[in-house]
Design a protein around this motif. Structure first.
Motif, PDB file in Angstrom:
ATOM      1  N   PRO A  38       0.831  -1.420  -0.207  1.00 11.62           N
ATOM      2  CA  PRO A  38       0.247   0.103  -0.123  1.00 11.62           C
ATOM      3  C   PRO A  38       0.787   1.166  -0.003  1.00 11.62           C
ATOM      4  N   SER A  39       0.400   2.275  -0.981  1.00 13.48           N
ATOM      5  CA  SER A  39       1.125   3.645  -0.693  1.00 13.48           C
ATOM      6  C   SER A  39       1.053   4.177   0.593  1.00 13.48           C
ATOM      7  N   HIS A  40       2.089   5.115   0.844  1.00 10.08           N
ATOM      8  CA  HIS A  40       2.418   5.641   2.225  1.00 10.08           C
ATOM      9  C   HIS A  40       1.033   6.835   2.371  1.00 10.08           C
ATOM     10  N   LEU A  41       0.602   7.552   1.426  1.00  9.28           N
ATOM     11  CA  LEU A  41      -0.595   8.448   1.510  1.00  9.28           C
ATOM     12  C   LEU A  41      -1.671   7.773   1.757  1.00  9.28           C
ATOM     13  N   LEU A  42      -2.218   6.379   1.129  1.00  8.08           N
ATOM     14  CA  LEU A  42      -3.429   5.777   1.518  1.00  8.08           C
ATOM     15  C   LEU A  42      -3.227   5.221   2.868  1.00  8.08           C
ATOM     16  N   THR A  43      -2.150   5.128   3.302  1.00 12.07           N
ATOM     17  CA  THR A  43      -1.905   4.427   4.646  1.00 12.07           C
ATOM     18  C   THR A  43      -2.139   5.506   5.729  1.00 12.07           C
ATOM     19  N   TYR A  44      -1.295   6.638   5.431  1.00 12.79           N
ATOM     20  CA  TYR A  44      -1.621   7.861   6.482  1.00 12.79           C
ATOM     21  C   TYR A  44      -3.224   8.445   6.650  1.00 12.79           C
ATOM     22  N   LEU A  45      -3.702   8.400   5.385  1.00 11.46           N
ATOM     23  CA  LEU A  45      -4.945   9.224   5.225  1.00 11.46           C
ATOM     24  C   LEU A  45      -6.080   8.544   6.513  1.00 11.46           C
TER      25      LEU A  45
END
Length: 76
Positions: A38-45
């Motif tokens: 998973p991308s970092h952006l989708l993980t942190y959102l």
């Protein structure tokens, strides 16, 4: 700004944050299900937006309770 407009703004922002956070969480789960990292952006959102949404809903509920407490309808 009137109190009603502030409450509406709080609720709209809370719903928008919850929807974006939930869609991002579904994206993370979908990527993990397909075997991708998973991308970092989708993980942190979801980690940021979902707690913000719950906090805003709590603020809206407290504001509604305080407004209701201030308005006395009559003696019972």
């Amino acid at each position: 700004m009137s109190a009603k407009r502030v409450d509406s703004t709080i609720v709209v922002v809370a719903v928008a944050a919850a929807i974006v956070g939930a869609v991002a969480l579904l994206g993370v789960l979908g990527q993990a299900w397909m075997g991708y990292a998973p991308s970092h952006l989708l993980t942190y959102l979801p980690m940021i937006l979902l707690p913000i949404a719950f906090a805003l809903v709590a603020v809206a509920l407290v504001r509604a309770a305080l407004r209701r407490r201030q308005t006395e309808v009559g003696q019972s």
